[in-house]
Design a protein around this motif. Sequence first.
Motif, short mmCIF file in Angstrom:
data_model
loop_
_atom_site.label_atom_id
_atom_site.label_comp_id
_atom_site.label_asym_id
_atom_site.label_seq_id
_atom_site.Cartn_x
_atom_site.Cartn_y
_atom_site.Cartn_z
N ASP A 1 1.86 -42.46 -1.27
CA ASP A 1 1.52 -40.50 -1.58
C ASP A 1 3.45 -40.52 -2.21
O ASP A 1 3.94 -39.67 -2.79
CB ASP A 1 1.50 -39.63 -0.65
N ARG B 1 7.61 -40.43 -9.82
CA ARG B 1 7.85 -39.39 -10.82
C ARG B 1 8.98 -38.54 -11.69
O ARG B 1 8.90 -38.17 -12.21
CB ARG B 1 6.25 -38.62 -10.74
N GLU C 1 7.74 -36.82 6.09
CA GLU C 1 7.87 -37.58 4.13
C GLU C 1 9.49 -39.12 4.52
O GLU C 1 9.30 -40.07 4.24
CB GLU C 1 8.85 -36.79 4.03
N LYS D 1 5.16 -40.61 -5.43
CA LYS D 1 6.21 -38.76 -6.44
C LYS D 1 7.94 -39.34 -6.32
O LYS D 1 8.59 -38.68 -7.42
CB LYS D 1 6.33 -37.65 -4.42
#
Length: 436
Positions: free
Chosen positions: A103, A110, A336, A107
Amino acid sequence: MKSVIRACENSQNALLESPTGTGKTLSLLCSSLAWLNNEKENSQTLSDSPSRIIYLSRTHSQLSQVVKELKKTAYRPVTVVLGSREQTCINEEAKKLKGMKLDFVCKQLRLRKKCPYSQAKGEKLPLLSRKLMDIEDLRVFGIKNGICPFYALRGAMESSELLLLPYNYLLDPKIRTMYDGLAFKNSVVIFDEAHNVARVSEDVNSFDVSISKLQRCLDEVEIVKNMKNIPDGAKNPDIKALLDAISPSEFQRITQPIESFIKYLLNFPEPGKDGFIIEGRKLFNIFTDGTSMRSEKTAEITKYLNVDKEALERYEGGITVKNSGEYMGSVGKCVEVLSVNDGGTFLLEWCRVIETVYYYMANSNKELGENSIASIDDFKVVIIDEDVFESSTPSQMPEGRELKVLCFNPAIGIARLVQGSPRAIVLTSVSYTHLR
């Protein structure tokens, strides 16, 4: 087939049996899609939101069989099969990863526009949804056409006529809210192999918190704290930016409720072999009192926590509906950071527990309605010694506590679905003898 069409036409729910080998899947598809085509022809001037078929089965492999059956028919609806990043990623760098690490990398790729598949052109999306493809076909199609299947499917979901997905995508509120286009209004929802629905619904609406997991949460916070305090602790510029966004006081705001809850669980009376059972409606009090620094049983904790005034004032009354969003945001920052090395699993689980208690369950009675078939009273809170059910003798029980929140009404998942105003819900199975 007549029963399915009658349910669709009359906006009724249906509970249908069809033994193995009778062509159940093909019958469901043909009858529901025949009704949908007729509905589209007769509702061109209506202002109602467009109807669609939402077809659910237990696994993606079962959904692949649904696609194969659909290819045998003359129907070619705009079809979308929802899948996770792990199932749909085609980026050579990212697809080798799993879980939170995937994940995070996805991200970041991108954001930096480093993924060749993340900049899909809009005109390719209708082509994607018009093809009848299972997950593996989607991966091949994505590589050939330079499209990210994961994001393309999410983008095409809202305009879908036939949406295929596993049960848990719909029954689990945490997953369902990730898909903004997953609306039920005026849709026909079909559960295939519905004898599995009850167990899945209870499982996704149950969770547990143990002292050992909470201790691991504290360990993970300490890792992030050390990374921030060590010069050049993060060579990755993306990680450094994440660390810079975490203030020193946030670490204390994260750990204080966790340490308070550990103390709270340890102060519960000895649960014994059968556990300490509490009504579900007291769940919010347990979590608010348990994470509080004002609780009589946790008052002494202030002597050794060494928290600053800001953290003390903000969470001294425990985690509440009002401050839970901010708390989860702080926890999410640590998750994160840790996800880069596929860590943070325990903090993420704690964050999801808080989200479940203070958002989904706190709103459940309001969301479900006073006359709903399910409510917060359908849950039970059980406090046990950790692994008590796996221990053969009391002497083997570890010194710890585990809090389990158990759902005893599988209707809780369906009740939330009903509130979305679907046109009809059809449950089909080879047999319902277990319900009689």
